[in-house]
Design an enzyme around this catalytic site. Structure first.
Site, PDB file in Angstrom:
ATOM      1  N   GLU A  29      -6.142  -7.939  -1.015  1.00  0.00           N
ATOM      2  CA  GLU A  29      -6.667  -7.921   0.348  1.00  0.00           C
ATOM      3  C   GLU A  29      -8.124  -7.494   0.326  1.00  0.00           C
ATOM      4  O   GLU A  29      -8.500  -6.563  -0.395  1.00  0.00           O
ATOM      5  CB  GLU A  29      -5.884  -6.944   1.241  1.00  0.00           C
ATOM      6  CG  GLU A  29      -4.449  -7.333   1.503  1.00  0.00           C
ATOM      7  CD  GLU A  29      -3.749  -6.337   2.432  1.00  0.00           C
ATOM      8  OE1 GLU A  29      -4.473  -5.607   3.144  1.00  0.00           O
ATOM      9  OE2 GLU A  29      -2.511  -6.303   2.431  1.00  0.00           O
ATOM     10  N   GLU A  63       0.844  -1.199   0.000  1.00  0.00           N
ATOM     11  CA  GLU A  63       0.000   0.000   0.000  1.00  0.00           C
ATOM     12  C   GLU A  63       0.880   1.249   0.000  1.00  0.00           C
ATOM     13  O   GLU A  63       0.972   1.980   0.989  1.00  0.00           O
ATOM     14  CB  GLU A  63      -0.941  -0.032   1.198  1.00  0.00           C
ATOM     15  CG  GLU A  63      -1.947  -1.178   1.113  1.00  0.00           C
ATOM     16  CD  GLU A  63      -2.699  -1.425   2.409  1.00  0.00           C
ATOM     17  OE1 GLU A  63      -2.255  -0.904   3.461  1.00  0.00           O
ATOM     18  OE2 GLU A  63      -3.718  -2.139   2.387  1.00  0.00           O
TER      19      GLU A  63
END
Length: 535
Positions: free
Chosen positions: A328, A187
């Site tokens: 995710e 991320e």
């Protein structure tokens, strides 16, 4: 989702847990079979249901990676066997490097850490699963020792370090077939939620290009391997919209790849709506069209929003030959506030997986190993049991598969393919040395699993065995692994199978079963191994 949030309670343990030991065991060679190169649609279909081995190889203590630093036990083959047996075909393994990277100019990664990464990859890869590994915590400002920071001043040093680390990792795995996928980073963003900033986004794009070029130039299967790259914070809007993302070029790929095909996937994450999926309170516990209490349901982020958001990935990338991977997704356990919460968690997972499949994407559920309030866990990693069968069933069903009714676990670390059906040992039970038995029961509604660890505490070997025990009233075994069981209720005899019949002095083996119960989920009693009463 930030590293702090993703820990979901495990951070409480971090201050008191020591680093993992340096000795990790023997690394097995990769499976020898060569995989046929798959097109994007074929790859997504073959990857099936995915699962994250979260809060393990990306965990750290004071900037030093350690797989036990955030409260999880050491990763074992048994855990991966359980995940596979539950119907998952893909495992994403987040990895941090941080303080395991040496000084410039070589930035040598600690050899023991690379060996451990390889060993964990082999647990899944040698079992025929797809495996994804990335560079995970190195880009979080909130993580001690992080360095892959897109708005830092010395980008020349950062990019040189990034290139050297990926060169070492890619070289380590150059002989692995296409069941191994590399993901450039996690991320990655400037740490501020909101619209992307420049030139930070430009640096993220540059990192992706360095990653693709570096991996390809290491040769071997890396020249044709599928590679996974994210946009800003793996956010779908900021990756598909006009905010600065651009695909890396792939000029160094193998000439064996047809010119009209790609070997790059796009990485995104999906936790919308956050008040249901990740916010640690009991206010929003329901999701989707089946929700019964409007006060417990978010005002946005329902099925229509999910569909339109994932369709953006299809329109922007899949139509051009680039599949996407929702690396995710998931929702935390709020059953302490709403006993029906797990139903809505399963509904969300099923919808996300089915919608991603509809638009040409594969998925991996985020599991941080934490079970209980605000945990994401589907499995108990201490005893390799299922904790959220309903969510697993929803995921497996959504990809078009049938959940196993009684998932077996392969107990032998040396087994690298699907386990054959257990069979009785040809030997007769012999040896009645002292024994110890430990139960590990995990129950839900009207079902349970129990893993039984048998230890030979005597001084002579036991060659072939049967274990007799009595189930509590109302329990009936529906399926088992690592032994044969007869009858299904009352006083049961478990007989060894071919690969665990011999127990040397001090040796242990673990067997297990699933059972139904009518209110009594207690452990069995009265254990006798080859006629000797066990403690």
């Amino acid at each position: 989702m930030s590293s702090k949030v993703r820990r979901a309670g495990l951070a409480l343990f971090a201050a008191t847990l020591a680093l993992a030991g340096a000795a990790y065991g023997v690394t097995r060679a990769p499976a020898a079979n060569a995989a046929v190169q798959l097109t994007g649609p074929q790859l997504v279909a073959d990857m099936g249901a995915g699962w994250n081995l979260g809060n393990q190889l990306e965990a750290n203590a004071n900037g030093i990676p350690s797989e036990t630093a955030w409260g999880n036990p050491v990763i074992t083959q048994g855990l991966i066997d359980r995940v596979k047996a539950s119907g998952f075909k893909t495992i994403r393994i987040p990895v941090s490097y941080l303080g395991k990277i040496g000084a410039a100019p070589n930035y040598t990664v600690d050899s023991a850490w690379l060996t451990r990464i390889q060993e964990v990859v082999n647990y899944a890869y040698n079992s025929g699963l797809y495996v994804l590994i990335n560079m995970h915590g190195d880009g979080y400002k909130s993580v001690g020792g992080s360095w892959l920071i897109c708005d830092a001043s010395d980008q020349t040093t950062i990019k040189a370090k990034y290139q050297k680390v990926w060169q070492q990792v890619a070289t380590k795995f150059a002989s692995y077939n296409d069941h191994l996928i590399f993901e450039s980073m996690n991320e990655e963003f400037d740490g501020q939620y909101g619209n992307p900033t420049q030139p930070c986004y430009s640096n993220i794009v540059a990192y992706n290009q360095i990653f693709v070029d570096t991996v390809r130039k290491t040769g071997g299967t890396n020249a044709s391997r599928w590679l996974l790259v994210p946009g800003w914070n793996t956010n779908i809007e900021y990756t598909t919209g006009s905010y600065g993302f651009s695909l890396p070029t792939d000029t160094n790929r193998s000439s064996s790849i047809p010119s009209g095909e790609q070997r790059i996937m796009i990485s995104v994450h999906y936790y919308d709506p956050w008040d249901f999926n990740g916010q640690e309170d009991g206010n929003i516990t329901q999701w989707g069209a089946a929700a019964t209490n409007p006060a417990k349901k978010s005002t946005w982020g329902q099925e229509d929003y999910m569909d339109s958001t994932l369709k953006k990935m299809y329109d922007t990338f899949v139509t051009k030959g680039y599949p996407f991977f929702v690396g995710e997704y998931g929702s935390v356990d709020k059953t302490s506030a709403d006993p029906a919460n797990n139903t809505y968690r399963a509904n969300f997972a099923k919808a996300l997986v089915a919608t991603a499949k509809k638009y040409g994407g594969a998925t991996a559920y985020w599991d941080n190993g934490y079970n209980g309030q605000y945990g994401f866990g589907l499995f108990n990693r201490s005893n390799n049991t299922v904790t959220q069968q309903g969510i697993i069933n929803a995921i497996i069903t959504a990809v078009g598969s049938t959940p196993p009714s009684s998932p077996p676990v392969s107990p032998s670390p040396s087994r690298t393919s699907a386990s054959p059906s257990p069979s009785r040992s040809a030997s007769s039970p012999a040896g009645t040395g002292a024994c110890k038995v430990v139960n590990a029961v995990s129950a839900w509604n009207t079902g349970l699993t129990n893993n039984i660890t048998i230890t030979n505490t005597g001084t002579t070997a036991i060659n072939a065995w049967n274990l007799v025990f009595t189930l509590p009233a109302g329990q009936a075994i529906t399926g088992g692994w690592s032994a044969t069981y007869s009858p299904a209720s009352g006083t049961v005899t478990a007989t060894n199978v071919s690969y665990n019949g011999t127990l040397a002095p001090g040796a242990s083996t673990t067997i297990g079963y699933q059972a139904t119960h009518t209110g009594n989920a207690g452990a069995p009693t009265g254990f006798k191994l080859n006629g000797s009463t066990c403690s």
